[in-house]
Scaffold this active site. Structure first.
Site, PDB file in Angstrom:
ATOM      1  N   ARG A  29     -19.302  22.116   6.756  1.00 38.74           N
ATOM      2  CA  ARG A  29     -19.129  20.985   5.839  1.00 38.74           C
ATOM      3  C   ARG A  29     -19.006  21.456   4.388  1.00 38.74           C
ATOM      4  O   ARG A  29     -19.475  20.777   3.467  1.00 38.74           O
ATOM      5  CB  ARG A  29     -20.275  19.974   5.944  1.00 38.74           C
ATOM      6  CG  ARG A  29     -20.359  19.240   7.270  1.00 38.74           C
ATOM      7  CD  ARG A  29     -21.208  17.972   7.132  1.00 38.74           C
ATOM      8  NE  ARG A  29     -21.589  17.476   8.438  1.00 38.74           N
ATOM      9  CZ  ARG A  29     -22.853  17.344   8.863  1.00 38.74           C
ATOM     10  NH1 ARG A  29     -23.854  17.681   8.071  1.00 38.74           N
ATOM     11  NH2 ARG A  29     -23.119  16.880  10.054  1.00 38.74           N
ATOM     12  N   ARG A  33     -19.843  15.942   0.616  1.00 38.28           N
ATOM     13  CA  ARG A  33     -20.398  15.031  -0.379  1.00 38.28           C
ATOM     14  C   ARG A  33     -21.284  15.700  -1.425  1.00 38.28           C
ATOM     15  O   ARG A  33     -21.598  15.083  -2.447  1.00 38.28           O
ATOM     16  CB  ARG A  33     -21.174  13.912   0.327  1.00 38.28           C
ATOM     17  CG  ARG A  33     -20.280  12.912   1.046  1.00 38.28           C
ATOM     18  CD  ARG A  33     -21.116  11.902   1.794  1.00 38.28           C
ATOM     19  NE  ARG A  33     -21.745  12.495   2.958  1.00 38.28           N
ATOM     20  CZ  ARG A  33     -22.707  11.902   3.668  1.00 38.28           C
ATOM     21  NH1 ARG A  33     -23.166  10.714   3.303  1.00 38.28           N
ATOM     22  NH2 ARG A  33     -23.224  12.499   4.721  1.00 38.28           N
ATOM     23  N   ARG A  42     -12.597  11.278  -2.467  1.00 38.90           N
ATOM     24  CA  ARG A  42     -12.813  10.330  -1.375  1.00 38.90           C
ATOM     25  C   ARG A  42     -12.742   8.896  -1.888  1.00 38.90           C
ATOM     26  O   ARG A  42     -12.157   8.019  -1.234  1.00 38.90           O
ATOM     27  CB  ARG A  42     -14.164  10.599  -0.713  1.00 38.90           C
ATOM     28  CG  ARG A  42     -14.503   9.600   0.383  1.00 38.90           C
ATOM     29  CD  ARG A  42     -15.715  10.025   1.167  1.00 38.90           C
ATOM     30  NE  ARG A  42     -16.185   8.966   2.058  1.00 38.90           N
ATOM     31  CZ  ARG A  42     -17.086   9.130   3.012  1.00 38.90           C
ATOM     32  NH1 ARG A  42     -17.616  10.323   3.217  1.00 38.90           N
ATOM     33  NH2 ARG A  42     -17.470   8.126   3.770  1.00 38.90           N
ATOM     34  N   ASP A  79     -12.113  15.499  10.888  1.00 34.47           N
ATOM     35  CA  ASP A  79     -13.282  14.963  11.575  1.00 34.47           C
ATOM     36  C   ASP A  79     -13.181  15.310  13.049  1.00 34.47           C
ATOM     37  O   ASP A  79     -12.068  15.448  13.588  1.00 34.47           O
ATOM     38  CB  ASP A  79     -13.356  13.441  11.401  1.00 34.47           C
ATOM     39  CG  ASP A  79     -14.683  12.880  11.883  1.00 34.47           C
ATOM     40  OD1 ASP A  79     -15.692  13.050  11.162  1.00 34.47           O
ATOM     41  OD2 ASP A  79     -14.719  12.315  12.991  1.00 34.47           O
ATOM     42  N   TYR A 156     -19.905  10.120  21.752  1.00 29.91           N
ATOM     43  CA  TYR A 156     -19.496   9.071  20.824  1.00 29.91           C
ATOM     44  C   TYR A 156     -18.636   8.013  21.520  1.00 29.91           C
ATOM     45  O   TYR A 156     -18.760   6.814  21.243  1.00 29.91           O
ATOM     46  CB  TYR A 156     -18.716   9.669  19.659  1.00 29.91           C
ATOM     47  CG  TYR A 156     -19.558  10.455  18.693  1.00 29.91           C
ATOM     48  CD1 TYR A 156     -20.336   9.823  17.726  1.00 29.91           C
ATOM     49  CD2 TYR A 156     -19.580  11.850  18.729  1.00 29.91           C
ATOM     50  CE1 TYR A 156     -21.109  10.538  16.829  1.00 29.91           C
ATOM     51  CE2 TYR A 156     -20.351  12.583  17.840  1.00 29.91           C
ATOM     52  CZ  TYR A 156     -21.114  11.925  16.901  1.00 29.91           C
ATOM     53  OH  TYR A 156     -21.878  12.639  16.023  1.00 29.91           O
TER      54      TYR A 156
END
Length: 362
Positions: A29, A33, A42, A79, A156
């Site tokens: 990652r 963020r 973003r 992703d 998921y």
């Protein structure tokens, strides 16, 4: 498309267990963020999926951490849920709640309707972003492509999002194993086609993230997770355009199974922070490279603590080839970017020092 030669090939060499001048480092990652520039991009994109599907913006955030830090690799910004999204399950992201699917898979009929998506059509935006990143990198460092593992994707897809107890996916696994295996086989074929498309677009190394493999028992891990990752490995174009494309398998909370993972034929095993890297090296020997494995929360500590933690891992790995430094999972959003710079510089400093010791030729 012809791309320039790599100027920094430490990562590729380390993954192939070849000597390097220092330990290479990249961060899971690393485009995320914790970087203010990422947050701005973003916001401008309008949303996470919009960012993933815009090749120019995906390229921009892929490159952002390389402008700040002396990293040895770029990893495509994307992703793990791109494949189920391409299958039409209605992926969306709720603020503060993570990914969700409008149409989760709860029956044999749901699974029977699935098909392997053509990566050159519904996933073309990923390949386009890879090609653009490779062009912009201009050979500075290698580009890593990736996918989620079939088991992790299935959690998921069946749960409909994140889960605390995995009751739907584990319920299907135990009660209707034939349907579960059918889903995992479709996903293995899909992941292999997707990763091969990434190779063709310019990915120079690959990683398969088995984020939820660690929730399984030893028996179900082998049959419902590892076997399908091994199937993917057998389908990948690991020799492409005269280059070897190394593949890393990472099962979070899977340190008890690293021998089995190494036996799949992968090039490297990713480690989380629940195992000492010297123990992992002792258990797998020279069969594979090892990637890892600093606890991400270490980056909340002082620079001195970070440096000591980095030195400890590099010292435990010891001299010789085959170590890629990374966190044991993704970097946390609240981490100070300056602390990551301390980590990266420490990896190169201590990695260089240990390469000068006897036995460091590989």
């Amino acid at each position: 498309m012809a791309f320039p030669e790599l100027k920094n090939d430490r990562l590729i060499k380390a993954l192939l267990r070849q000597p390097t001048d220092t330990t290479p480092v990249w961060i899971m990652r690393q485009a995320g963020r914790y970087l203010p520039e990422y947050r701005e991009t973003r916001k401008a994109a309008g949303g996470f999926l919009d960012l993933c599907k815009n090749r120019e913006l995906a390229c921009e955030v892929t490159l952002q951490p390389l402008r700040r830090f002396n990293l040895d690799a770029a990893i495509l910004f994307s992703d793990i849920l791109t494949i189920p999204d391409a299958m039409g399950l209605g992926l969306y992201f709720s603020e503060g709640e993570g990914p969700k699917f409008e149409r989760p898979l709860r029956s044999k009929a749901d699974i029977d309707h699935l098909a392997v998506p053509d990566p050159t059509e519904k996933l073309r935006y990923v390949s386009d972003a890879i090609s653009l990143v490779r062009k912009e990198l201009d050979g500075a460092v290698p580009l890593i492509g990736f996918s989620g593992s079939p088991w992790t994707l299935s959690t998921y897809m069946v749960e409909g999002g994140s889960s605390k107890d995995y009751r739907h996916v584990k319920g299907m696994m135990y009660e209707n194993p034939a349907s579960m295996h059918r889903l995992l086989d479709i996903l293995a074929q899909s992941v292999a086609a997707y990763l091969n498309a990434q190779i063709e677009a310019g990915a120079q190394a690959l990683m398969i993230f088995d984020t939820w493999g660690g929730i399984l028992t030893p028996e179900t891990y082998r049959s419902f997770s590892l076997d399908y990752m091994q199937q993917i490995l057998s389908l990948l174009h690991r020799q492409y355009d005269g280059q070897t494309i190394p593949v890393t398998l990472f099962t979070k909370a899977g340190s008890q199974w690293i021998e089995m993972i190494a036996d799949t034929g992968c090039d490297a095993v990713g480690l989380d922070w629940t195992i000492d890297i010297d123990e992992a090296r002792r258990r797998v020997g020279d069969k594979v490279a090892l990637q890892g494995n600093l606890d991400p929360c270490t980056l909340y500590a002082s620079p001195e603590v970070i440096r000591n933690a980095v030195k400890d891992i590099i010292t435990k790995y010891g001299p010789g080839a085959g170590h890629v430094f990374n966190l044991g999972h993704g970097i946390h959003p609240a981490v100070n970017p300056d602390h990551l710079a301390v980590l990266i510089d420490a990896v190169h400093e201590f990695g260089h020092a240990i390469r000068q010791q006897p036995g460091s030729s590989g």
